[in-house]
Write an enzyme that holds these catalytic residues in place. Structure first.
Site, short mmCIF file in Angstrom:
data_model
loop_
_atom_site.label_atom_id
_atom_site.label_comp_id
_atom_site.label_asym_id
_atom_site.label_seq_id
_atom_site.Cartn_x
_atom_site.Cartn_y
_atom_site.Cartn_z
N ARG A 267 45.49 72.75 1.18
CA ARG A 267 45.28 71.34 0.81
C ARG A 267 46.37 70.48 1.44
O ARG A 267 46.13 69.33 1.82
CB ARG A 267 45.27 71.17 -0.71
N TYR B 105 30.52 48.58 9.39
CA TYR B 105 29.65 49.68 8.94
C TYR B 105 29.35 49.49 7.45
O TYR B 105 30.25 49.22 6.65
CB TYR B 105 30.36 51.00 9.20
N LYS C 31 31.46 61.55 14.80
CA LYS C 31 30.76 60.89 15.89
C LYS C 31 31.23 61.43 17.25
O LYS C 31 31.01 62.60 17.55
CB LYS C 31 30.92 59.38 15.77
#
Length: 390
Positions: free
Chosen positions: A50, A102, A198
């Protein structure tokens, strides 16, 4: 002399082979949740995944190098990255953003950040007097360039000068152009945001997000936040994005070449009313994009003559899927009003030009001729099927 960006996609500067990797050319996936310590007070450099993981650390070094940053942090998604970044702010803070963002970012700001006491002013960056909107409690300016989906270009250096004048953070979402074409930190930004899903990942097979900075104080703050909220990217996903970045340069160049060919086709198509792409000479953002970026990218948006035609194209293209997301090797068509911007208030969406006649295209690596033929066939077949949409 530093490495060219094409080389940076494959190699870190001053990279030294580590015997622990047994000469592996592909960086290993360290699929381990925890790490043993030799004794109290000693560490291998890793404690718990983590906090950090070797595969994620390698990816972060690569992304920081591509953006010419001091540090990059890899998150489980682009929205996880933005959500973690918003933990830098406190109740009563004010942020100015562009209206054309967005839809997921707008949803986060309106539904979560506002609930936590952070105020937002959304403006048309090309028309509003930004300086007059800065308040005593304003802490940051947040922009995308080009914007999603209307492809508006914002002058990063100009906004950075304003931010520095008023001691504000400048945050730039650089997803659409990727670090291959644009480096906002070099132009004065403090934080760069990426949806790694992306162009960085590039294959529509994993989800990731990044924050990149060139300021040590911001790096320290974000490192504490990612450790605390636990939204770091998993080892396997880190490896997938590392693999994707290896071909970033060739993918960006080929996809841009295809996009330019499709733009020319769309401009000549009678059923298309408008084409939005920063690489169109004479368009609003063309000169700015030429000045601050090394390319125009492969994202484009176009408006057709009616909503029924838009829906027909989405149904009848055979090669191009109707799907969310962008930046992968496959070309995708997206309908912003029902997908990426479905949660944006209708009046605000329409004011930004996002009508039900607007389609967003992420151009991939197929033959440009095949993509154009697919679009043309879908458009040409519309006349015979009008009745079913009336």
């Amino acid at each position: 002399m530093g490495l060219d960006i094409e080389t940076k996609c494959l190699h870190l500067e001053n990279e030294v082979a580590d015997d622990h990797h047994y000469g592996a050319i592909s960086y290993p996936i360290y699929q381990s949740a925890t790490y043993a310590h030799p004794e109290v007070g000693q560490s291998t450099g890793f404690d718990y995944s983590r906090l950090q993981n070797p595969t994620r650390q390698q990816l972060e070094k690569v992304v920081a190098s591509l953006e010419n940053g001091l540090d990059a942090l890899a998150f489980s998604s682009g929205m996880a990255a933005i959500a973690a970044m918003m933990e830098m702010f406190k109740p009563g803070d004010h942020i100015i953003t562009d209206a054309d963002l967005y839809g997921g970012s707008i949803r986060l700001f309106d539904a979560i950040s506002a609930k936590n006491g952070i105020a937002f002013t959304r403006i048309d960056w090309g028309k509003a007097s930004i300086e007059s909107l800065i308040r005593d409690n304003t802490k940051a300016l947040y922009i995308e360039t080009p914007t999603n989906p209307m492809m508006r270009v914002i002058d990063i250096a100009k906004v950075a000068a304003l931010a520095k004048k008023h001691n504000l953070l400048l945050i730039v979402d650089n997803t659409f152009l990727s670090p291959y074409f644009q480096n906002p930190l070099d132009l004065g930004a403090d934080i760069v945001v990426h949806s790694g899903t992306k162009f960085l990942g590039g294959h529509n097979d994993t989800i990731a997000g990044f924050l990149v900075t060139n300021r040590q104080d911001i790096s320290d703050q974000l490192r504490y936040i990612i450790k605390t909220v636990g939204s770091g990217l998993a080892p396997f996903d880190s490896w997938l994005v590392l693999r994707g970045i290896k071909t970033l340069s060739v993918r960006m160049e080929r996809a841009q070449e295809n996009a330019m060919a499709i733009v020319k086709f769309l401009q000549a198509e009678p059923k298309v009313k408008n084409v939005y792409y920063p690489g169109i000479p004479g368009s609003g953002g063309y000169e700015i994009c030429k000045r601050q970026a090394r390319g125009f990218g492969s994202m484009l948006t176009f408006e057709v003559e009616s909503a029924p035609l838009a829906k027909h194209i989405l149904k009848y293209t055979k090669l191009i899927p109707f799907a969310e997301s962008l930046g992968g090797v496959e070309t995708l068509l997206t309908y912003p009003c029902t997908q990426t911007h479905a949660d944006v208030p209708e009046e605000e969406r329409i004011a930004n030009g996002i009508t039900d006649c607007v389609l967003r295209m992420s151009v991939g690596l197929e033959s440009a001729e095949d993509l154009i033929a697919d679009l043309k066939a879908a458009m040409d077949s519309y006349d015979g099927y009008k009745a079913q949409y009336i």
